[in-house]
Design a protein around this motif. Sequence first.
Motif, PDB file in Angstrom:
ATOM      1  N   CYS A   1      -9.794  -1.051   4.673  1.00  0.00           N
ATOM      2  CA  CYS A   1      -9.191  -1.906   3.665  1.00  0.00           C
ATOM      3  C   CYS A   1      -9.055  -3.282   4.292  1.00  0.00           C
ATOM      4  O   CYS A   1      -8.124  -3.543   5.054  1.00  0.00           O
ATOM      5  CB  CYS A   1      -7.834  -1.331   3.267  1.00  0.00           C
ATOM      6  SG  CYS A   1      -7.060  -2.266   1.956  1.00  0.00           S
TER       7      CYS A   1
ATOM      8  N   ALA B   1       0.844  -1.201   0.000  1.00  0.00           N
ATOM      9  CA  ALA B   1       0.000   0.000   0.000  1.00  0.00           C
ATOM     10  C   ALA B   1       0.877   1.249   0.000  1.00  0.00           C
ATOM     11  O   ALA B   1       0.600   2.211  -0.728  1.00  0.00           O
ATOM     12  CB  ALA B   1      -0.923  -0.007   1.205  1.00  0.00           C
TER      13      ALA B   1
ATOM     14  N   LEU C   1      -7.299   1.350  -5.555  1.00  0.00           N
ATOM     15  CA  LEU C   1      -6.906   2.344  -4.557  1.00  0.00           C
ATOM     16  C   LEU C   1      -7.059   3.762  -5.133  1.00  0.00           C
ATOM     17  O   LEU C   1      -7.649   4.640  -4.494  1.00  0.00           O
ATOM     18  CB  LEU C   1      -5.457   2.086  -4.130  1.00  0.00           C
ATOM     19  CG  LEU C   1      -5.081   2.485  -2.709  1.00  0.00           C
ATOM     20  CD1 LEU C   1      -5.967   1.775  -1.689  1.00  0.00           C
ATOM     21  CD2 LEU C   1      -3.621   2.165  -2.431  1.00  0.00           C
TER      22      LEU C   1
END
Lengths: 122, 304
Positions: free
Chosen positions: A81, A17, A111
């Motif tokens: 998430c 991420a 995302l």
Amino acid sequence: MKTCLVVDNSKMIRRVAGRILTEMKFNAEEAENGLEALNYCRGKMPEAILLDWNMPVMDGLTFVKTLRQEPGGNAPVILFCTSERDVIKITEALSAGVDEYIMKPFDSDILASKFHQVGLMG
Amino acid sequence: MSGVLSLKPSYYEALKRLTLELAGVHLGDDHAFLVETRLGVLARQEGYQNLNQMVDDLFGQGHTRLAIKVVSSLLERDTHFNPDPDGLKVIESFILPALHKASAGQVVKILSFACSSGQEPFSLAIIVEKFRQSHPDFNASILGVDYPSPALSRAQDGRYTHFEVQRGLPIRDLISYFDRSGEDWIVKPTLKSMVNFKEFHLLSKLDGLGEFDLVLFRNSLAYYSSPAQIRVIRSLSSIVKPERYLMFGSKENLPSSSYNFDKVEGYKNILIKHPKPIVPEVEPELPKPPPKEYVPDSVKAKPA
């Protein structure tokens, strides 16, 4: 540059991420659980928080409920998430004050799309 | 072309020509990889041993059905929910209120031209459902058309993967308008009943589709050759009702000619069809000019 705090007990997820967020021109910071994230936010509120649900010490939902009660705690945009896909769970998260919800697994396209939707980009 | 690609270069050129002739769309030179992957999958589905065998058969035998399948799989686009969010906001704030006012209780007909895997028609249906909450007398039916393809079949099923529903669709819309089905999500029956899909050759005559209050043709125009652009806009003009709308993508350049449309002030990507021309029911009788008398040249006055 906007800061996004990535809260996940998986080091791999934080790294993946973080890399995508850096490509999206965010400053990515990390926390391993809800309590660590809460301590970070008490020092400085980030613009965005990417948050896992199930974590040791303090889970994501408890973190959201606590943060939203703190001074300035309504400011960060929170995106859950998580691998939870149950509609009841999603509804519970939304009513606790989560802005968007990403179901794992995710990719950079998802995302970016979600960050656009909540007005964090462009 | 790169050495890793298996398709003969002459075949690649022939496929480009076929796509231009059949669909009016230019495939760029950078599409070689796309041609390989898309057609490789199609070749397997059609029972060929490899891509070259299928293309041999296509050009050797001239199968029309196979030609359409080849071209549609080459044109299949990766689409998102809520494509062009700015455009959808305009539909919500300007077009639906205008159509509500003008429709006077009639069902408003919307066409999504080149709808691919159906995300645009379903995104529209969500906007209509939300609009209906404040305008319960508003009714719409949405038709999505595109070449026959696996994408269109998926649209007809209203079934989307975990990844697809997370591209462009806000989570609140997902849980309100979709049901979970294993790993996938299926459009709820209330939304699905508003949307129909039809296999259609986009460059053929459109009269059979009926007339629409709003036609969406977004972000595809640039791929068409100039003659195909003219052809497609002219045909679209025939299926938009008078004083109703044709809408392009927010960032698209509109063609300069009008084709019976005017631009809508303040919205650079929307055209409005001219009002119905007023045709008198009976041809008016024009006064006939008096018959000219024949005057022989010799009698004509000569200059003094």
